[in-house]
Design a protein around this motif. Sequence first.
Motif, PDB file in Angstrom:
ATOM      1  N   THR A 191       0.201   1.526   6.972  1.00  0.00           N
ATOM      2  CA  THR A 191       0.617   1.075   5.645  1.00  0.00           C
ATOM      3  C   THR A 191      -0.585   1.155   4.716  1.00  0.00           C
ATOM      4  N   ILE A 192      -0.438   1.883   3.601  1.00  0.00           N
ATOM      5  CA  ILE A 192      -1.585   2.175   2.731  1.00  0.00           C
ATOM      6  C   ILE A 192      -1.589   1.284   1.496  1.00  0.00           C
ATOM      7  N   GLY A 193      -2.753   0.713   1.217  1.00  0.00           N
ATOM      8  CA  GLY A 193      -2.972  -0.018  -0.018  1.00  0.00           C
ATOM      9  C   GLY A 193      -4.085   0.632  -0.805  1.00  0.00           C
ATOM     10  N   ILE A 194      -3.901   0.779  -2.103  1.00  0.00           N
ATOM     11  CA  ILE A 194      -4.901   1.408  -2.962  1.00  0.00           C
ATOM     12  C   ILE A 194      -5.446   0.359  -3.920  1.00  0.00           C
ATOM     13  N   VAL A 195      -6.753   0.193  -3.919  1.00  0.00           N
ATOM     14  CA  VAL A 195      -7.419  -0.763  -4.801  1.00  0.00           C
ATOM     15  C   VAL A 195      -8.106   0.017  -5.915  1.00  0.00           C
ATOM     16  N   GLY A 196      -7.719  -0.278  -7.151  1.00  0.00           N
ATOM     17  CA  GLY A 196      -8.228   0.464  -8.292  1.00  0.00           C
ATOM     18  C   GLY A 196      -7.254   1.562  -8.643  1.00  0.00           C
ATOM     19  N   ILE A 197      -6.446   1.352  -9.663  1.00  0.00           N
ATOM     20  CA  ILE A 197      -5.420   2.345 -10.013  1.00  0.00           C
ATOM     21  C   ILE A 197      -5.699   2.907 -11.404  1.00  0.00           C
ATOM     22  N   GLY A 198      -6.948   3.301 -11.554  1.00  0.00           N
ATOM     23  CA  GLY A 198      -7.328   4.012 -12.764  1.00  0.00           C
ATOM     24  C   GLY A 198      -6.952   5.470 -12.638  1.00  0.00           C
ATOM     25  N   THR A 199      -7.788   6.345 -13.174  1.00  0.00           N
ATOM     26  CA  THR A 199      -7.472   7.764 -13.221  1.00  0.00           C
ATOM     27  C   THR A 199      -7.226   8.342 -11.834  1.00  0.00           C
ATOM     28  N   PHE A 216       1.124   0.252  -1.612  1.00  0.00           N
ATOM     29  CA  PHE A 216       0.796  -1.033  -2.226  1.00  0.00           C
ATOM     30  C   PHE A 216      -0.417  -0.816  -3.123  1.00  0.00           C
ATOM     31  N   ILE A 217      -0.440  -1.482  -4.268  1.00  0.00           N
ATOM     32  CA  ILE A 217      -1.542  -1.290  -5.209  1.00  0.00           C
ATOM     33  C   ILE A 217      -2.064  -2.626  -5.715  1.00  0.00           C
ATOM     34  N   TYR A 218      -3.333  -2.618  -6.078  1.00  0.00           N
ATOM     35  CA  TYR A 218      -3.939  -3.781  -6.739  1.00  0.00           C
ATOM     36  C   TYR A 218      -5.038  -3.292  -7.668  1.00  0.00           C
ATOM     37  N   ASP A 219      -5.154  -3.937  -8.822  1.00  0.00           N
ATOM     38  CA  ASP A 219      -6.244  -3.698  -9.751  1.00  0.00           C
ATOM     39  C   ASP A 219      -6.564  -5.019 -10.432  1.00  0.00           C
ATOM     40  N   LYS A 220      -7.836  -5.241 -10.717  1.00  0.00           N
ATOM     41  CA  LYS A 220      -8.210  -6.494 -11.365  1.00  0.00           C
ATOM     42  C   LYS A 220      -7.676  -6.587 -12.785  1.00  0.00           C
ATOM     43  N   ASP A 221      -7.249  -5.446 -13.337  1.00  0.00           N
ATOM     44  CA  ASP A 221      -6.628  -5.429 -14.655  1.00  0.00           C
ATOM     45  C   ASP A 221      -5.106  -5.500 -14.483  1.00  0.00           C
ATOM     46  N   SER A 226       2.205  -1.806 -14.183  1.00  0.00           N
ATOM     47  CA  SER A 226       3.362  -0.926 -14.347  1.00  0.00           C
ATOM     48  C   SER A 226       2.986   0.543 -14.504  1.00  0.00           C
ATOM     49  N   SER A 227       1.714   0.872 -14.271  1.00  0.00           N
ATOM     50  CA  SER A 227       1.272   2.253 -14.500  1.00  0.00           C
ATOM     51  C   SER A 227       1.688   3.207 -13.385  1.00  0.00           C
ATOM     52  N   VAL A 228       2.057   2.661 -12.221  1.00  0.00           N
ATOM     53  CA  VAL A 228       2.509   3.493 -11.098  1.00  0.00           C
ATOM     54  C   VAL A 228       3.894   3.027 -10.693  1.00  0.00           C
ATOM     55  N   LYS A 229       4.886   3.656 -11.224  1.00  0.00           N
ATOM     56  CA  LYS A 229       6.270   3.270 -10.952  1.00  0.00           C
ATOM     57  C   LYS A 229       6.633   3.557  -9.495  1.00  0.00           C
ATOM     58  N   GLY A 230       7.202   2.549  -8.849  1.00  0.00           N
ATOM     59  CA  GLY A 230       7.618   2.694  -7.460  1.00  0.00           C
ATOM     60  C   GLY A 230       6.650   2.089  -6.469  1.00  0.00           C
ATOM     61  N   ALA A 231       5.415   1.827  -6.895  1.00  0.00           N
ATOM     62  CA  ALA A 231       4.436   1.197  -6.010  1.00  0.00           C
ATOM     63  C   ALA A 231       4.663  -0.304  -5.977  1.00  0.00           C
ATOM     64  N   ILE A 232       4.235  -0.931  -4.896  1.00  0.00           N
ATOM     65  CA  ILE A 232       4.398  -2.379  -4.723  1.00  0.00           C
ATOM     66  C   ILE A 232       3.119  -3.070  -5.180  1.00  0.00           C
ATOM     67  N   TRP A 233       3.224  -3.870  -6.232  1.00  0.00           N
ATOM     68  CA  TRP A 233       2.057  -4.539  -6.804  1.00  0.00           C
ATOM     69  C   TRP A 233       1.694  -5.779  -5.991  1.00  0.00           C
ATOM     70  N   CYS A 234       0.412  -5.943  -5.701  1.00  0.00           N
ATOM     71  CA  CYS A 234      -0.095  -7.143  -5.036  1.00  0.00           C
ATOM     72  C   CYS A 234      -0.855  -7.978  -6.058  1.00  0.00           C
ATOM     73  N   LYS A 235      -0.662  -9.261  -6.047  1.00  0.00           N
ATOM     74  CA  LYS A 235      -1.242 -10.117  -7.077  1.00  0.00           C
ATOM     75  C   LYS A 235      -2.734 -10.359  -6.898  1.00  0.00           C
TER      76      LYS A 235
END
Length: 423
Positions: A191-199, A216-221, A226-235
């Motif tokens: 299961t992949i999580g990406i930290v930092g969803i900038g460029t 799964f995605i997380y960014d401090k901003d 909502s910049s990556v539709k379909g990804a699961i946001w982690c708080k």
Amino acid sequence: MLDTVREDFSGTLRNALQGVRIVCVQHLLETTGSLLESFVEMGCLPEDIHILGKFYSTSPLVERRLAAAGFDVLGWHGEVVPGKYQDTIRHNIQHLWQRAELKTTKHNGPILILDDGGRCRQYCPGWLDRDSAIAVEQTTSGLKARRTGNWIPTVEVAGSAAKRVLEPPAVTESILRYVIPRLRIASRELTIGIVGIGTVGGDVARRLLRAGKSVFIYDKDPLLRSSVKGAIWCKSLRALVKRCEAIVGCTGEDLFENARWLEDIEGPRLLASCSSEDIEFRSVLKLVHWDEDRKPLSPRTVQFRRGSLQILRGGFPANFTGTKNSGPVSLIQVTRALLLAGVIQAAVLRSSKVLPVPRRIMLDPWMQAKIARAFLTPGRQRLVDVARVDAINPEWLATRSTGTNLGPLVVSRQAQGPSTILG
């Protein structure tokens, strides 16, 4: 792409780099070698180009070829301890500047710093005449203010809109090719999580989603939620680590600094960096017992009470392979073309003595547009998340690039007749 930039100059600008001394810290790949050879074709002597390759990305073949061609290539010195790469690279950059000083006199022309990460500027020596020096920076992290040294005027290739919209497909392709396949245990994908969803992080997440993966995605901003539709946001980062077996870092920052909660993770986690240096997992790397394995690019494991963290490739970017090309040449060449444009612009600024040089300089939007126009063939256009008409519009590029816009310093012979320097 390099030919496109070179062929646009005539008259004196064909030798725009004559008399310039270049000090550079770079990833020594085949495409970088082609860039350095372009400097020679524009008047710079090979022995006046002093080069330090980053040890984790250097191709030994490219390094040997450059040395044989007469470039002043500095071999890497010293041991790289987990989490302390910045100490070793500082030592090596100081050696690089000593080499440059031996060949520099007060009668020499301007010194141009081609930097990748800001370290070469950060550790520049006291003897350097900052009124005759100018830099070109290719990474966003390299544009951050440093605690030491005075700021040298810098052409911000890293902040150019053209680089930000045209480069991500090349980086993403490299990550998908070399990093993602390693995120598995035996034959089971994790299961992949990406930290930092900038460029870059955002582009990787979208490509994985299109391939049918759960991401799964997380960014401090939080505005990027909502910049990556379909990804699961982690708080929070902690929530992402709890839910994901593999974590891909794309922030260029130390993710786990002061993260004491790591001691409570359960089960194994696999960490891969897509940033630069060993920044992403530096705090965790400092927990590694160095006596276990003295190979700096080996995987590192930190054991906790109920879980563990395995860090791929010693915490260094996992998409570098030690081969002469670690990514798709047809795509990454656009970055080399933008760097060549930045080097030419910097040399023109320092030699013209016409304009006051600000500390932060925008890469000429007209040059950005020309490179974008040559790069955006129909096949490549579908990879870029921007309308073609926008990417080739100098006005659009100018409003989205960082630094002071000095106007069209280098003018196309096709558009304006013979190339000139505008005052």
